[in-house]
Design a protein around this motif. Structure first.
Motif, PDB file in Angstrom:
ATOM      1  N   LYS A  20     -18.469  -8.527 -50.633  1.00 23.28           N
ATOM      2  CA  LYS A  20     -19.915  -8.515 -50.909  1.00 23.28           C
ATOM      3  C   LYS A  20     -20.704  -8.302 -49.626  1.00 23.28           C
ATOM      4  O   LYS A  20     -21.685  -7.543 -49.612  1.00 23.28           O
ATOM      5  N   SER A  21     -20.287  -8.934 -48.559  1.00 22.16           N
ATOM      6  CA  SER A  21     -20.963  -8.781 -47.273  1.00 22.16           C
ATOM      7  C   SER A  21     -20.906  -7.326 -46.800  1.00 22.16           C
ATOM      8  O   SER A  21     -21.914  -6.765 -46.355  1.00 22.16           O
ATOM      9  N   LEU A  22     -19.740  -6.716 -46.919  1.00 18.76           N
ATOM     10  CA  LEU A  22     -19.573  -5.320 -46.508  1.00 18.76           C
ATOM     11  C   LEU A  22     -20.399  -4.400 -47.405  1.00 18.76           C
ATOM     12  O   LEU A  22     -21.051  -3.465 -46.918  1.00 18.76           O
ATOM     13  N   GLU A  23     -20.405  -4.679 -48.695  1.00 19.03           N
ATOM     14  CA  GLU A  23     -21.200  -3.872 -49.629  1.00 19.03           C
ATOM     15  C   GLU A  23     -22.685  -3.938 -49.244  1.00 19.03           C
ATOM     16  O   GLU A  23     -23.365  -2.909 -49.185  1.00 19.03           O
ATOM     17  N   ILE A  24     -23.189  -5.128 -48.973  1.00 16.68           N
ATOM     18  CA  ILE A  24     -24.595  -5.294 -48.591  1.00 16.68           C
ATOM     19  C   ILE A  24     -24.884  -4.540 -47.301  1.00 16.68           C
ATOM     20  O   ILE A  24     -25.904  -3.849 -47.195  1.00 16.68           O
ATOM     21  N   ASP A  25     -23.983  -4.644 -46.312  1.00 18.48           N
ATOM     22  CA  ASP A  25     -24.166  -3.910 -45.049  1.00 18.48           C
ATOM     23  C   ASP A  25     -24.309  -2.412 -45.305  1.00 18.48           C
ATOM     24  O   ASP A  25     -25.196  -1.761 -44.748  1.00 18.48           O
ATOM     25  N   PHE A  26     -23.433  -1.857 -46.130  1.00 14.65           N
ATOM     26  CA  PHE A  26     -23.491  -0.411 -46.387  1.00 14.65           C
ATOM     27  C   PHE A  26     -24.723  -0.026 -47.198  1.00 14.65           C
ATOM     28  O   PHE A  26     -25.323   1.023 -46.941  1.00 14.65           O
ATOM     29  N   LEU A  27     -25.104  -0.835 -48.149  1.00 17.22           N
ATOM     30  CA  LEU A  27     -26.274  -0.498 -48.964  1.00 17.22           C
ATOM     31  C   LEU A  27     -27.577  -0.616 -48.169  1.00 17.22           C
ATOM     32  O   LEU A  27     -28.502   0.160 -48.375  1.00 17.22           O
ATOM     33  N   GLU A  28     -27.638  -1.575 -47.242  1.00 21.72           N
ATOM     34  CA  GLU A  28     -28.862  -1.779 -46.470  1.00 21.72           C
ATOM     35  C   GLU A  28     -28.949  -0.900 -45.228  1.00 21.72           C
ATOM     36  O   GLU A  28     -30.047  -0.601 -44.765  1.00 21.72           O
ATOM     37  N   ASN A  29     -27.816  -0.486 -44.681  1.00 27.27           N
ATOM     38  CA  ASN A  29     -27.822   0.192 -43.389  1.00 27.27           C
ATOM     39  C   ASN A  29     -27.251   1.607 -43.393  1.00 27.27           C
ATOM     40  O   ASN A  29     -27.102   2.211 -42.336  1.00 27.27           O
ATOM     41  N   ALA A  30     -26.916   2.117 -44.548  1.00 27.51           N
ATOM     42  CA  ALA A  30     -26.371   3.471 -44.633  1.00 27.51           C
ATOM     43  C   ALA A  30     -26.699   4.031 -46.014  1.00 27.51           C
ATOM     44  O   ALA A  30     -26.908   3.274 -46.964  1.00 27.51           O
ATOM     45  N   ASP A  31     -26.757   5.338 -46.111  1.00 27.37           N
ATOM     46  CA  ASP A  31     -27.134   5.978 -47.368  1.00 27.37           C
ATOM     47  C   ASP A  31     -25.891   6.388 -48.152  1.00 27.37           C
ATOM     48  O   ASP A  31     -25.554   7.567 -48.241  1.00 27.37           O
ATOM     49  N   PHE A  32     -25.176   5.384 -48.679  1.00 27.28           N
ATOM     50  CA  PHE A  32     -23.953   5.619 -49.427  1.00 27.28           C
ATOM     51  C   PHE A  32     -24.094   5.125 -50.863  1.00 27.28           C
ATOM     52  O   PHE A  32     -24.854   4.206 -51.140  1.00 27.28           O
ATOM     53  N   VAL A  33     -23.317   5.730 -51.742  1.00 25.03           N
ATOM     54  CA  VAL A  33     -23.092   5.175 -53.071  1.00 25.03           C
ATOM     55  C   VAL A  33     -21.847   4.319 -52.915  1.00 25.03           C
ATOM     56  O   VAL A  33     -20.796   4.828 -52.490  1.00 25.03           O
ATOM     57  N   VAL A  34     -21.940   3.044 -53.208  1.00 25.37           N
ATOM     58  CA  VAL A  34     -20.839   2.117 -52.947  1.00 25.37           C
ATOM     59  C   VAL A  34     -20.305   1.556 -54.260  1.00 25.37           C
ATOM     60  O   VAL A  34     -21.078   1.099 -55.103  1.00 25.37           O
ATOM     61  N   GLU A  35     -18.985   1.608 -54.411  1.00 28.28           N
ATOM     62  CA  GLU A  35     -18.318   0.935 -55.526  1.00 28.28           C
ATOM     63  C   GLU A  35     -17.302  -0.024 -54.930  1.00 28.28           C
ATOM     64  O   GLU A  35     -16.600   0.322 -53.974  1.00 28.28           O
ATOM     65  N   THR A  36     -17.235  -1.233 -55.488  1.00 24.27           N
ATOM     66  CA  THR A  36     -16.314  -2.240 -54.973  1.00 24.27           C
ATOM     67  C   THR A  36     -15.231  -2.549 -55.998  1.00 24.27           C
ATOM     68  O   THR A  36     -15.475  -2.494 -57.201  1.00 24.27           O
ATOM     69  N   PHE A  37     -14.053  -2.885 -55.471  1.00 19.13           N
ATOM     70  CA  PHE A  37     -12.909  -3.213 -56.313  1.00 19.13           C
ATOM     71  C   PHE A  37     -12.148  -4.378 -55.677  1.00 19.13           C
ATOM     72  O   PHE A  37     -11.846  -4.337 -54.482  1.00 19.13           O
ATOM     73  N   PRO A  38     -11.802  -5.410 -56.473  1.00 20.69           N
ATOM     74  CA  PRO A  38     -11.064  -6.553 -55.929  1.00 20.69           C
ATOM     75  C   PRO A  38      -9.554  -6.333 -55.883  1.00 20.69           C
ATOM     76  O   PRO A  38      -8.837  -7.145 -55.311  1.00 20.69           O
ATOM     77  N   THR A  39      -9.067  -5.234 -56.489  1.00 16.77           N
ATOM     78  CA  THR A  39      -7.623  -4.969 -56.482  1.00 16.77           C
ATOM     79  C   THR A  39      -7.351  -3.496 -56.223  1.00 16.77           C
ATOM     80  O   THR A  39      -8.184  -2.628 -56.515  1.00 16.77           O
ATOM     81  N   GLY A  40      -6.173  -3.231 -55.709  1.00 17.01           N
ATOM     82  CA  GLY A  40      -5.740  -1.858 -55.509  1.00 17.01           C
ATOM     83  C   GLY A  40      -5.573  -1.125 -56.824  1.00 17.01           C
ATOM     84  O   GLY A  40      -5.849   0.078 -56.927  1.00 17.01           O
ATOM     85  N   GLU A  41      -5.118  -1.850 -57.838  1.00 14.45           N
ATOM     86  CA  GLU A  41      -4.926  -1.244 -59.153  1.00 14.45           C
ATOM     87  C   GLU A  41      -6.236  -0.663 -59.683  1.00 14.45           C
ATOM     88  O   GLU A  41      -6.263   0.468 -60.187  1.00 14.45           O
ATOM     89  N   LEU A  42      -7.321  -1.432 -59.556  1.00 14.54           N
ATOM     90  CA  LEU A  42      -8.625  -0.949 -60.033  1.00 14.54           C
ATOM     91  C   LEU A  42      -9.110   0.246 -59.221  1.00 14.54           C
ATOM     92  O   LEU A  42      -9.696   1.185 -59.770  1.00 14.54           O
ATOM     93  N   CYS A  43      -8.859   0.224 -57.932  1.00 16.63           N
ATOM     94  CA  CYS A  43      -9.229   1.358 -57.091  1.00 16.63           C
ATOM     95  C   CYS A  43      -8.508   2.623 -57.558  1.00 16.63           C
ATOM     96  O   CYS A  43      -9.140   3.658 -57.773  1.00 16.63           O
ATOM     97  N   VAL A  44      -7.204   2.528 -57.727  1.00 20.02           N
ATOM     98  CA  VAL A  44      -6.404   3.683 -58.143  1.00 20.02           C
ATOM     99  C   VAL A  44      -6.852   4.184 -59.518  1.00 20.02           C
ATOM    100  O   VAL A  44      -6.964   5.392 -59.735  1.00 20.02           O
ATOM    101  N   GLU A  45      -7.149   3.264 -60.428  1.00 16.48           N
ATOM    102  CA  GLU A  45      -7.613   3.647 -61.772  1.00 16.48           C
ATOM    103  C   GLU A  45      -8.928   4.419 -61.723  1.00 16.48           C
ATOM    104  O   GLU A  45      -9.228   5.189 -62.627  1.00 16.48           O
ATOM    105  N   ASN A  46      -9.709   4.224 -60.674  1.00 16.78           N
ATOM    106  CA  ASN A  46     -11.025   4.854 -60.576  1.00 16.78           C
ATOM    107  C   ASN A  46     -11.075   6.060 -59.638  1.00 16.78           C
ATOM    108  O   ASN A  46     -12.155   6.576 -59.341  1.00 16.78           O
ATOM    109  N   LEU A  47      -9.934   6.537 -59.179  1.00 23.07           N
ATOM    110  CA  LEU A  47      -9.911   7.684 -58.276  1.00 23.07           C
ATOM    111  C   LEU A  47     -10.484   8.946 -58.914  1.00 23.07           C
ATOM    112  O   LEU A  47     -10.909   9.857 -58.199  1.00 23.07           O
ATOM    113  N   SER A  48     -10.533   8.991 -60.235  1.00 21.92           N
ATOM    114  CA  SER A  48     -11.127  10.150 -60.922  1.00 21.92           C
ATOM    115  C   SER A  48     -12.626  10.268 -60.618  1.00 21.92           C
ATOM    116  O   SER A  48     -13.217  11.329 -60.829  1.00 21.92           O
TER     117      SER A  48
END
Length: 144
Positions: A20-48
């Motif tokens: 959450k801290s890293l997400e807030i840093d990126f949203l407040e200090n950089a112009d990125f679209v940020v998605e967070t995942f608590p597991t590698g499995e969820l990350c891999v499932e969302n690579l599409s």
């Protein structure tokens, strides 16, 4: 004039507070679209969703012991798309961990600390600069 597309960034970490801290840093200090995942499995499932870059924790199975670890997740990401830069994060400041990540095709390795966000911003900038150079070189080589 068309507005350039924003960079899509995946953050993957089982440490909810750090994530959450890293997400807030990126949203407040950089112009990125940020998605967070608590597991590698969820990350891999969302690579599409075609992330431009992934920041991935080395130890993803710290809370859920049966969860896929960071290196396994990195390998799966690279099997789907070898061109996605993946920056590994870890609380371990050990050279053998960093070398292991690089052997598995990580773009870079960052130790979790108070300065991690600033280091990540610099590394991300370098990753996109390198992609641009590679694209230009490929164009030039195709012209020959």
């Amino acid at each position: 004039m068309n507005k350039p597309e924003r960079v899509k960034l995946f953050l993957v970490d089982d440490d909810k507070v750090f994530l959450k801290s890293l997400e807030i840093d990126f949203l407040e200090n950089a112009d990125f679209v940020v998605e967070t995942f608590p597991t590698g499995e969820l990350c891999v499932e969302n690579l599409s969703k075609k992330p431009d870059l992934i920041i991935l924790d080395y130890h993803l199975n710290g809370i859920e012991k049966s969860a896929m670890n960071g290196i396994s997740t990195l390998d799966k990401i690279k099997a789907v798309n070898a061109d996605i830069p993946v920056i590994m994060l870890s609380s371990q400041d050990k050279i053998d961990v960093a070398v292991d990540c690089m052997h598995h095709q990580a773009f870079d390795y960052v130790v979790k600390s108070e300065t991690a966000f600033m280091r990540l911003k610099t590394i991300i900038s370098n990753a996109f600069r390198l992609k641009k150079v590679e694209k230009e070189l490929k164009w030039y080589m195709n012209k020959m």
